[in-house]
Design a protein around this motif. Structure first.
Motif, PDB file in Angstrom:
ATOM      1  N   GLN A   1      63.001  20.577  45.376  1.00 37.64           N
ATOM      2  CA  GLN A   1      62.063  21.592  44.931  1.00 37.64           C
ATOM      3  C   GLN A   1      62.841  22.896  44.755  1.00 37.64           C
ATOM      4  O   GLN A   1      63.518  23.340  45.679  1.00 37.64           O
ATOM      5  CB  GLN A   1      60.943  21.739  45.963  1.00 37.64           C
ATOM      6  CG  GLN A   1      59.898  22.751  45.624  1.00 37.64           C
ATOM      7  CD  GLN A   1      59.269  22.575  44.269  1.00 37.64           C
ATOM      8  OE1 GLN A   1      59.651  23.252  43.330  1.00 37.64           O
ATOM      9  NE2 GLN A   1      58.325  21.683  44.156  1.00 37.64           N
ATOM     10  N   LYS A   2      62.750  23.476  43.561  1.00 38.83           N
ATOM     11  CA  LYS A   2      63.532  24.672  43.263  1.00 38.83           C
ATOM     12  C   LYS A   2      62.715  25.959  43.369  1.00 38.83           C
ATOM     13  O   LYS A   2      63.260  27.040  43.317  1.00 38.83           O
ATOM     14  CB  LYS A   2      64.132  24.558  41.858  1.00 38.83           C
ATOM     15  CG  LYS A   2      65.157  23.431  41.739  1.00 38.83           C
ATOM     16  CD  LYS A   2      65.623  23.225  40.334  1.00 38.83           C
ATOM     17  CE  LYS A   2      64.705  22.478  39.443  1.00 38.83           C
ATOM     18  NZ  LYS A   2      64.219  21.189  39.812  1.00 38.83           N
ATOM     19  N   VAL A   3      61.394  25.835  43.476  1.00 34.07           N
ATOM     20  CA  VAL A   3      60.557  27.023  43.499  1.00 34.07           C
ATOM     21  C   VAL A   3      59.913  27.207  44.864  1.00 34.07           C
ATOM     22  O   VAL A   3      60.056  28.244  45.493  1.00 34.07           O
ATOM     23  CB  VAL A   3      59.482  26.953  42.396  1.00 34.07           C
ATOM     24  CG1 VAL A   3      58.586  28.182  42.446  1.00 34.07           C
ATOM     25  CG2 VAL A   3      60.129  26.808  41.031  1.00 34.07           C
ATOM     26  N   THR A   4      59.172  26.217  45.323  1.00 35.20           N
ATOM     27  CA  THR A   4      58.575  26.308  46.651  1.00 35.20           C
ATOM     28  C   THR A   4      59.387  25.425  47.584  1.00 35.20           C
ATOM     29  O   THR A   4      60.183  24.621  47.153  1.00 35.20           O
ATOM     30  CB  THR A   4      57.104  25.855  46.623  1.00 35.20           C
ATOM     31  OG1 THR A   4      57.058  24.521  46.121  1.00 35.20           O
ATOM     32  CG2 THR A   4      56.262  26.770  45.760  1.00 35.20           C
TER      33      THR A   4
ATOM     34  N   THR B   1      50.606  26.486  49.659  1.00 36.06           N
ATOM     35  CA  THR B   1      51.153  27.647  48.968  1.00 36.06           C
ATOM     36  C   THR B   1      51.576  27.284  47.541  1.00 36.06           C
ATOM     37  O   THR B   1      51.444  28.090  46.630  1.00 36.06           O
ATOM     38  CB  THR B   1      52.352  28.226  49.731  1.00 36.06           C
ATOM     39  OG1 THR B   1      53.296  27.172  49.989  1.00 36.06           O
ATOM     40  CG2 THR B   1      51.928  28.855  51.043  1.00 36.06           C
ATOM     41  N   ARG B   2      52.051  26.062  47.344  1.00 34.86           N
ATOM     42  CA  ARG B   2      52.463  25.637  46.003  1.00 34.86           C
ATOM     43  C   ARG B   2      51.242  25.517  45.088  1.00 34.86           C
ATOM     44  O   ARG B   2      51.252  26.004  43.970  1.00 34.86           O
ATOM     45  CB  ARG B   2      53.213  24.311  46.077  1.00 34.86           C
ATOM     46  CG  ARG B   2      53.713  23.880  44.723  1.00 34.86           C
ATOM     47  CD  ARG B   2      54.681  22.756  44.767  1.00 34.86           C
ATOM     48  NE  ARG B   2      54.267  21.699  45.662  1.00 34.86           N
ATOM     49  CZ  ARG B   2      55.001  20.655  45.955  1.00 34.86           C
ATOM     50  NH1 ARG B   2      56.195  20.525  45.436  1.00 34.86           N
ATOM     51  NH2 ARG B   2      54.567  19.724  46.758  1.00 34.86           N
TER      52      ARG B   2
ATOM     53  N   LEU C   1      60.717  32.380  51.005  1.00 35.72           N
ATOM     54  CA  LEU C   1      59.619  33.125  50.400  1.00 35.72           C
ATOM     55  C   LEU C   1      60.159  34.117  49.375  1.00 35.72           C
ATOM     56  O   LEU C   1      59.587  34.278  48.291  1.00 35.72           O
ATOM     57  CB  LEU C   1      58.814  33.842  51.484  1.00 35.72           C
ATOM     58  CG  LEU C   1      57.643  34.691  50.996  1.00 35.72           C
ATOM     59  CD1 LEU C   1      56.631  33.821  50.256  1.00 35.72           C
ATOM     60  CD2 LEU C   1      56.988  35.410  52.166  1.00 35.72           C
ATOM     61  N   ARG C   2      61.253  34.748  49.697  1.00 35.95           N
ATOM     62  CA  ARG C   2      61.866  35.714  48.770  1.00 35.95           C
ATOM     63  C   ARG C   2      62.225  35.044  47.444  1.00 35.95           C
ATOM     64  O   ARG C   2      61.961  35.582  46.374  1.00 35.95           O
ATOM     65  CB  ARG C   2      63.099  36.321  49.420  1.00 35.95           C
ATOM     66  CG  ARG C   2      63.784  37.339  48.566  1.00 35.95           C
ATOM     67  CD  ARG C   2      64.963  37.928  49.294  1.00 35.95           C
ATOM     68  NE  ARG C   2      65.659  38.844  48.412  1.00 35.95           N
ATOM     69  CZ  ARG C   2      66.708  39.501  48.748  1.00 35.95           C
ATOM     70  NH1 ARG C   2      67.212  39.390  49.956  1.00 35.95           N
ATOM     71  NH2 ARG C   2      67.294  40.297  47.885  1.00 35.95           N
ATOM     72  N   HIS C   3      62.819  33.864  47.510  1.00 32.85           N
ATOM     73  CA  HIS C   3      63.195  33.116  46.302  1.00 32.85           C
ATOM     74  C   HIS C   3      61.944  32.731  45.498  1.00 32.85           C
ATOM     75  O   HIS C   3      61.916  32.869  44.263  1.00 32.85           O
ATOM     76  CB  HIS C   3      63.993  31.870  46.694  1.00 32.85           C
ATOM     77  CG  HIS C   3      64.476  31.060  45.547  1.00 32.85           C
ATOM     78  ND1 HIS C   3      65.461  31.488  44.680  1.00 32.85           N
ATOM     79  CD2 HIS C   3      64.099  29.837  45.107  1.00 32.85           C
ATOM     80  CE1 HIS C   3      65.669  30.564  43.760  1.00 32.85           C
ATOM     81  NE2 HIS C   3      64.858  29.544  44.003  1.00 32.85           N
ATOM     82  N   THR C   4      60.918  32.252  46.182  1.00 32.59           N
ATOM     83  CA  THR C   4      59.671  31.861  45.514  1.00 32.59           C
ATOM     84  C   THR C   4      59.050  33.060  44.798  1.00 32.59           C
ATOM     85  O   THR C   4      58.610  32.947  43.651  1.00 32.59           O
ATOM     86  CB  THR C   4      58.687  31.264  46.536  1.00 32.59           C
ATOM     87  OG1 THR C   4      59.293  30.109  47.125  1.00 32.59           O
ATOM     88  CG2 THR C   4      57.375  30.879  45.882  1.00 32.59           C
TER      89      THR C   4
END
Length: 154
Positions: A117-120, A41-42, A124-127
């Motif tokens: 890891q701050k994004v993935t 996904t990343r 899912l909502r945060h990403t």
């Protein structure tokens, strides 16, 4: 990088491209198959955001370069405005708009030895929220008026 994901042994390749005339040199993780062993996904999100940067700038991007060199004069001309999630996409779009020479090279991505890891790897909502911020930052960079001084330097 500080988290250990980028291999410092790759830095000389960046320096050679910069010394060879590139104003912006970007690392590209998504075109190396072995980097896809990380959560797919990343890598997929990086490809999507690279495609967005391509659509906005007209230059083919496959990633939001995790490892980069930006020439100081170009950096000053860019007058960057994105200091949170959009910091990755803004220089890639502005460099093209300013007529800079952009180069990219394939880089390996290693496991982190520090940091989180701050994004993935988060919800899912945060990403999705962060992705939306990056998309909007790219749009702003592509539409930002550029002065003659910014375009041609002083």
């Amino acid at each position: 990088s500080g988290d250990g994901a980028n291999d410092p042994l790759e830095l000389p390749k960046f320096i050679r491209l910069h010394e060879g005339g590139a104003d912006l040199v970007l690392g590209n993780r998504t075109t190396m198959r072995r980097n896809w062993r990380r959560p797919w996904t990343r890598s997929f999100a990086n490809l999507i955001l690279g495609a967005w940067a391509t659509a906005l700038s007209g230059k083919a991007y496959f990633d939001l370069g995790p490892y980069r060199i930006i020439d100081r004069k170009l950096m000053e001309r860019m007058a960057l405005q994105e200091f949170t999630w959009g910091w990755t996409i803004e220089p890639q779009i502005l460099a093209v708009r300013l007529g800079a020479r952009v180069a990219s090279l394939r880089v390996t991505e290693r496991d982190r030895v520090a940091g989180k890891q701050k994004v993935t790897g988060v919800s899912l909502r945060h990403t999705i929220r962060i992705g939306w911020h990056i998309i909007r930052a790219g749009w702003r960079a592509s539409r930002r008026p550029l002065s003659a001084e910014t375009m041609y330097g002083s």
